[in-house]
Each structure stands twice: as structure tokens, then as C-alpha cells.
Design an enzyme around this catalytic site. Sequence first.
Site, PDB file in Angstrom:
ATOM      1  N   ARG A   1      -5.559   0.524   6.397  1.00 10.43           N
ATOM      2  CA  ARG A   1      -4.140   0.843   6.562  1.00 10.43           C
ATOM      3  C   ARG A   1      -3.198   0.260   5.508  1.00 10.43           C
ATOM      4  O   ARG A   1      -1.999   0.499   5.546  1.00 10.43           O
ATOM      5  CB  ARG A   1      -3.615   0.443   7.951  1.00 10.43           C
ATOM      6  CG  ARG A   1      -4.343   1.094   9.072  1.00 10.43           C
ATOM      7  CD  ARG A   1      -3.688   0.951  10.422  1.00 10.43           C
ATOM      8  NE  ARG A   1      -3.079  -0.322  10.688  1.00 10.43           N
ATOM      9  CZ  ARG A   1      -2.130  -0.508  11.592  1.00 10.43           C
ATOM     10  NH1 ARG A   1      -1.694   0.502  12.315  1.00 10.43           N
ATOM     11  NH2 ARG A   1      -1.606  -1.702  11.805  1.00 10.43           N
ATOM     12  N   ASP A   2      -3.717  -0.492   4.538  1.00  9.32           N
ATOM     13  CA  ASP A   2      -2.846  -1.048   3.491  1.00  9.32           C
ATOM     14  C   ASP A   2      -3.560  -1.056   2.145  1.00  9.32           C
ATOM     15  O   ASP A   2      -3.424  -1.984   1.355  1.00  9.32           O
ATOM     16  CB  ASP A   2      -2.399  -2.455   3.869  1.00  9.32           C
ATOM     17  CG  ASP A   2      -1.279  -2.975   2.963  1.00  9.32           C
ATOM     18  OD1 ASP A   2      -0.574  -2.144   2.354  1.00  9.32           O
ATOM     19  OD2 ASP A   2      -1.124  -4.203   2.869  1.00  9.32           O
ATOM     20  N   LEU A   3      -4.335  -0.007   1.873  1.00 11.95           N
ATOM     21  CA  LEU A   3      -5.051   0.065   0.610  1.00 11.95           C
ATOM     22  C   LEU A   3      -4.052   0.358  -0.513  1.00 11.95           C
ATOM     23  O   LEU A   3      -3.291   1.317  -0.438  1.00 11.95           O
ATOM     24  CB  LEU A   3      -6.113   1.170   0.675  1.00 11.95           C
ATOM     25  CG  LEU A   3      -7.195   1.114  -0.386  1.00 11.95           C
ATOM     26  CD1 LEU A   3      -8.025  -0.159  -0.251  1.00 11.95           C
ATOM     27  CD2 LEU A   3      -8.092   2.332  -0.290  1.00 11.95           C
TER      28      LEU A   3
END
Length: 133
Positions: A34-36
Amino acid sequence: MVISDLYLEIEIVSICKMVLEALAYIHSKSIIHRDLNPSNLIVSMDLNSIMILDFGLARFSQISEGIELPSVTPVGDQNYRSPDMLSNNYSFGTDIWALGKIILEAVLGKFLSRKKFHYIVIKSDEYDKNFQT
């Protein structure tokens, strides 16, 4: 194309393959990062290994049961959020979307705003539709 450009493309492909393998592993464990984004990817000096960092926003998925989990608020770097995250949903595709943007930025050699990236995606989709008819 000069040799240095070809070498850079080979490096980009190699790095992308490693990131995809890492994502396949974490997705097989039902985890969505969710935060690549580029700051969460560390590549070794010899380009033989990669680490995905910062799993602080990662969540377990229930996609295997056909359920996409809603997020209370959008999370992660806004420049790498997929369209589904903008509507407060996320799936494994959330990570793939972010990687796609990272790849395009690496190939172009510059940062793309979210608006510019979405414009490119929409235009390429329109091109595909026109090409198929």
C-alpha cells in the site's frame, strides 16, 4: 539507442523483475504493501538484490475470499496511489499500479505527477481501443 541507454534499460528490467518477484512473494502471503514508491525500494550496489522497505501501512488482504478491503482514509504517497485507493479501496493491484509508475519514471528519467501519469494511462488506453478497431 546508445550502449549506455541499452545498459540502463537492462538494469531497469532486472530491478523490475526483482520487485515483481518480491511482490509476488508478499502477495502470496496475502499482504498488500500500500505504499510502494521509489524511497521504499533499496537496490544493492551490484544490482543483484532488492529490498522493499516500510511495511507500516501494509495490510493483510481478504482478496482470496473475493472481498476488497476498504481503507478508512487514503494512505501512502499520494503520487503513487492507484485509482482504487483514491476511492478508499485497495487490492494487490494497488502495488502493481505503483510499480508501473515507478517503471515509467525510471524509463523516462523523471518524476511524473499523479495527474500527468493518469493522463498517460488514459491516452494509452484510448490508443489501444483505437488500434484494435
